[in-house]
Design a protein around this motif. Structure first.
Motif, PDB file in Angstrom:
ATOM      1  N   GLU A 105       0.824  -1.209   0.000  1.00 54.57           N
ATOM      2  CA  GLU A 105       0.000   0.000   0.000  1.00 54.57           C
ATOM      3  C   GLU A 105       0.861   1.264   0.000  1.00 54.57           C
ATOM      4  OE1 GLU A 105      -4.029  -1.231   2.391  1.00 54.57           O
ATOM      5  OE2 GLU A 105      -2.169  -1.146   3.551  1.00 54.57           O
ATOM      6  N   LEU A 106       1.925   1.256   0.767  1.00 56.83           N
ATOM      7  CA  LEU A 106       2.771   2.448   0.861  1.00 56.83           C
ATOM      8  C   LEU A 106       3.354   2.850  -0.487  1.00 56.83           C
ATOM      9  CD1 LEU A 106       4.587   1.721   4.236  1.00 56.83           C
ATOM     10  CD2 LEU A 106       3.237   3.769   3.735  1.00 56.83           C
ATOM     11  N   VAL A 107       3.805   1.871  -1.263  1.00 51.25           N
ATOM     12  CA  VAL A 107       4.466   2.213  -2.527  1.00 51.25           C
ATOM     13  C   VAL A 107       3.487   2.680  -3.605  1.00 51.25           C
ATOM     14  CG1 VAL A 107       6.458   0.730  -2.105  1.00 51.25           C
ATOM     15  CG2 VAL A 107       4.465  -0.194  -3.320  1.00 51.25           C
ATOM     16  N   THR A 108       2.185   2.654  -3.316  1.00 54.21           N
ATOM     17  CA  THR A 108       1.222   3.228  -4.264  1.00 54.21           C
ATOM     18  C   THR A 108       1.101   4.737  -4.092  1.00 54.21           C
ATOM     19  OG1 THR A 108      -0.729   2.983  -2.817  1.00 54.21           O
ATOM     20  CG2 THR A 108      -0.122   1.087  -4.208  1.00 54.21           C
ATOM     21  N   LEU A 109       1.681   5.281  -3.025  1.00 50.16           N
ATOM     22  CA  LEU A 109       1.581   6.716  -2.758  1.00 50.16           C
ATOM     23  C   LEU A 109       2.593   7.489  -3.602  1.00 50.16           C
ATOM     24  CD1 LEU A 109       1.378   6.528   1.143  1.00 50.16           C
ATOM     25  CD2 LEU A 109      -0.530   6.877  -0.442  1.00 50.16           C
ATOM     26  N   PRO A 110       2.232   8.666  -4.086  1.00 55.93           N
ATOM     27  CA  PRO A 110       3.159   9.476  -4.886  1.00 55.93           C
ATOM     28  C   PRO A 110       4.452   9.773  -4.123  1.00 55.93           C
ATOM     29  CG  PRO A 110       0.937  10.352  -5.060  1.00 55.93           C
ATOM     30  CD  PRO A 110       0.896   9.293  -3.991  1.00 55.93           C
ATOM     31  N   GLY A 111       5.584   9.547  -4.785  1.00 57.19           N
ATOM     32  CA  GLY A 111       6.876   9.856  -4.187  1.00 57.19           C
ATOM     33  C   GLY A 111       7.388   8.835  -3.202  1.00 57.19           C
ATOM     34  N   VAL A 112       6.684   7.710  -3.057  1.00 56.31           N
ATOM     35  CA  VAL A 112       7.073   6.701  -2.068  1.00 56.31           C
ATOM     36  C   VAL A 112       7.553   5.439  -2.773  1.00 56.31           C
ATOM     37  CG1 VAL A 112       6.311   5.259  -0.142  1.00 56.31           C
ATOM     38  CG2 VAL A 112       5.450   7.605  -0.370  1.00 56.31           C
ATOM     39  N   GLY A 113       8.825   5.104  -2.572  1.00 58.48           N
ATOM     40  CA  GLY A 113       9.385   3.860  -3.085  1.00 58.48           C
ATOM     41  C   GLY A 113       9.683   2.914  -1.941  1.00 58.48           C
ATOM     42  N   ARG A 114      10.400   1.843  -2.229  1.00 55.39           N
ATOM     43  CA  ARG A 114      10.672   0.835  -1.203  1.00 55.39           C
ATOM     44  C   ARG A 114      11.493   1.400  -0.046  1.00 55.39           C
ATOM     45  NH1 ARG A 114       9.390  -4.404  -1.888  1.00 55.39           N
ATOM     46  NH2 ARG A 114      10.833  -4.932  -0.198  1.00 55.39           N
ATOM     47  N   LYS A 115      12.457   2.264  -0.349  1.00 54.29           N
ATOM     48  CA  LYS A 115      13.287   2.797   0.734  1.00 54.29           C
ATOM     49  C   LYS A 115      12.436   3.585   1.725  1.00 54.29           C
ATOM     50  CE  LYS A 115      15.626   6.602   0.898  1.00 54.29           C
ATOM     51  NZ  LYS A 115      16.553   7.739   0.700  1.00 54.29           N
ATOM     52  N   THR A 116      11.629   4.505   1.212  1.00 54.07           N
ATOM     53  CA  THR A 116      10.769   5.303   2.081  1.00 54.07           C
ATOM     54  C   THR A 116       9.791   4.420   2.839  1.00 54.07           C
ATOM     55  OG1 THR A 116      10.939   7.273   0.696  1.00 54.07           O
ATOM     56  CG2 THR A 116       8.995   7.105   2.101  1.00 54.07           C
ATOM     57  N   ALA A 117       9.203   3.453   2.142  1.00 54.79           N
ATOM     58  CA  ALA A 117       8.256   2.547   2.794  1.00 54.79           C
ATOM     59  C   ALA A 117       8.931   1.767   3.918  1.00 54.79           C
ATOM     60  CB  ALA A 117       7.657   1.592   1.767  1.00 54.79           C
ATOM     61  N   ASN A 118      10.147   1.301   3.686  1.00 59.77           N
ATOM     62  CA  ASN A 118      10.864   0.557   4.722  1.00 59.77           C
ATOM     63  C   ASN A 118      11.201   1.435   5.924  1.00 59.77           C
ATOM     64  OD1 ASN A 118      11.206  -2.248   4.096  1.00 59.77           O
ATOM     65  ND2 ASN A 118      12.529  -1.667   2.387  1.00 59.77           N
ATOM     66  N   VAL A 119      11.518   2.698   5.680  1.00 56.42           N
ATOM     67  CA  VAL A 119      11.769   3.623   6.789  1.00 56.42           C
ATOM     68  C   VAL A 119      10.523   3.739   7.663  1.00 56.42           C
ATOM     69  CG1 VAL A 119      12.214   6.032   7.412  1.00 56.42           C
ATOM     70  CG2 VAL A 119      13.559   4.950   5.608  1.00 56.42           C
ATOM     71  N   VAL A 120       9.379   3.929   7.026  1.00 55.46           N
ATOM     72  CA  VAL A 120       8.125   4.085   7.767  1.00 55.46           C
ATOM     73  C   VAL A 120       7.755   2.793   8.490  1.00 55.46           C
ATOM     74  CG1 VAL A 120       5.648   4.527   7.541  1.00 55.46           C
ATOM     75  CG2 VAL A 120       7.293   5.918   6.260  1.00 55.46           C
ATOM     76  N   LEU A 121       7.861   1.674   7.795  1.00 56.92           N
ATOM     77  CA  LEU A 121       7.511   0.397   8.415  1.00 56.92           C
ATOM     78  C   LEU A 121       8.375   0.123   9.642  1.00 56.92           C
ATOM     79  CD1 LEU A 121       7.042  -1.848   5.244  1.00 56.92           C
ATOM     80  CD2 LEU A 121       5.248  -1.048   6.791  1.00 56.92           C
ATOM     81  N   GLY A 122       9.678   0.297   9.495  1.00 58.25           N
ATOM     82  CA  GLY A 122      10.586  -0.060  10.571  1.00 58.25           C
ATOM     83  C   GLY A 122      10.570   0.887  11.750  1.00 58.25           C
ATOM     84  N   ASN A 123      10.365   2.187  11.482  1.00 56.72           N
ATOM     85  CA  ASN A 123      10.506   3.182  12.542  1.00 56.72           C
ATOM     86  C   ASN A 123       9.186   3.695  13.105  1.00 56.72           C
ATOM     87  OD1 ASN A 123      13.597   3.833  12.583  1.00 56.72           O
ATOM     88  ND2 ASN A 123      13.040   3.753  10.426  1.00 56.72           N
ATOM     89  N   ALA A 124       8.141   3.702  12.297  1.00 56.61           N
ATOM     90  CA  ALA A 124       6.842   4.168  12.785  1.00 56.61           C
ATOM     91  C   ALA A 124       5.967   3.021  13.268  1.00 56.61           C
ATOM     92  CB  ALA A 124       6.112   4.942  11.688  1.00 56.61           C
ATOM     93  N   PHE A 125       6.067   1.870  12.583  1.00 57.17           N
ATOM     94  CA  PHE A 125       5.194   0.748  12.910  1.00 57.17           C
ATOM     95  C   PHE A 125       5.938  -0.438  13.523  1.00 57.17           C
ATOM     96  CE2 PHE A 125       2.777   2.596   9.148  1.00 57.17           C
ATOM     97  CZ  PHE A 125       1.885   3.288   9.958  1.00 57.17           C
ATOM     98  N   HIS A 126       7.257  -0.334  13.622  1.00 55.42           N
ATOM     99  CA  HIS A 126       8.076  -1.409  14.199  1.00 55.42           C
ATOM    100  C   HIS A 126       7.825  -2.747  13.499  1.00 55.42           C
ATOM    101  CE1 HIS A 126       9.148   1.532  17.193  1.00 55.42           C
ATOM    102  NE2 HIS A 126       7.869   1.713  17.483  1.00 55.42           N
ATOM    103  N   THR A 127       7.645  -2.634  12.194  1.00 54.73           N
ATOM    104  CA  THR A 127       7.539  -3.801  11.323  1.00 54.73           C
ATOM    105  C   THR A 127       8.881  -3.966  10.621  1.00 54.73           C
ATOM    106  OG1 THR A 127       5.177  -3.426  10.949  1.00 54.73           O
ATOM    107  CG2 THR A 127       6.335  -4.767   9.324  1.00 54.73           C
ATOM    108  N   PRO A 128       9.419  -5.173  10.521  1.00 57.20           N
ATOM    109  CA  PRO A 128      10.736  -5.331   9.906  1.00 57.20           C
ATOM    110  C   PRO A 128      10.844  -4.651   8.544  1.00 57.20           C
ATOM    111  CG  PRO A 128      10.065  -7.388  10.904  1.00 57.20           C
ATOM    112  CD  PRO A 128       8.880  -6.463  11.004  1.00 57.20           C
TER     113      PRO A 128
END
Length: 208
Positions: A105-128
């Motif tokens: 879902e994250l990578v469907t957002l404008p300007g969001v690729g895997r790197k940005t998605a991984n930053v959010v997952l790991g640091n905001a949601f504590h998902t690996p």
């Protein structure tokens, strides 16, 4: 690899995201803004941005010129403002104003690729999540932790998969942080400080 990582754990025992945030939305915005600039510089403009636009709906309805004026010091402010307004509108219209919790879902957002998605997952949601930035690419290449270490055009997705296969998921986010911190502190792009590097005895790229 794991012995070298143990040394990085000792060198950076409490790694954390360098971007200032209190909500997943703030981290998402800050990470998008961090492209082609430093986290430190992003942190100088986000307090005003977050105070002016506290949620996705207000940011989606913002005057682009107002957003551009706030983020102008970061460079590429036209494109970044467009991404911010687009992702805010997508969050408002498709996710009830909330940041989604999955990579797909994250990578469907404008300007969001895997790197940005991984930053959010790991640091905001504590998902690996294992963000691969220029520091991660450089350090893993110099250490030869990946098979394409000498490639002139390394593939971040391939690096993510290859490195993650060697570590348990619960280590992925801190592993990325430590590689980034090591790249910033010691393993510089142009003049690595090999004399001060804790990995100098085993690094195949270490210079005398």
């Amino acid at each position: 690899m794991h012995d070298e990582y143990a040394l990085l754990v000792t060198a950076f025992p409490h790694p954390k995201c360098a971007l200032d945030f209190t909500t997943p939305l703030q981290l998402l915005i800050a990470t998008v803004l961090s492209a082609q600039t430093t986290d430190k510089r992003v942190n100088t403009v986000t307090p005003e941005l977050f105070a002016t636009f506290p949620d996705a709906a207000s940011l989606a309805a913002a005057n682009p010129e107002t957003v551009e004026g706030i983020i102008r010091p970061l460079g590429f402010y036209h494109a970044k403002a467009k991404h911010l307004l687009g992702l805010a509108a997508a969050l408002r219209d498709r996710f009830d104003g909330e940041v989604p919790h999955t990579m797909d879902e994250l990578v469907t957002l404008p300007g969001v690729g895997r790197k940005t998605a991984n930053v959010v997952l790991g640091n905001a949601f504590h998902t690996p999540g294992f963000p691969v930035d220029t520091h991660v690419i450089r350090v893993t290449g110099r250490l030869r932790w990946r098979t394409d270490w000498n490639s002139a055009h390394p593939d971040p997705v391939r690096i993510e998969k290859e490195i993650c296969a060697c570590f348990p998921p619960e280590e992925w986010t801190d592993l990325s942080h430590r590689l980034i911190l090591h790249g910033r502190a010691t393993c510089h792009a142009r003049r690595p400080d090999c004399a001060a590097c804790p990995l100098r005895d085993t690094c195949p790229s270490a210079m005398p």
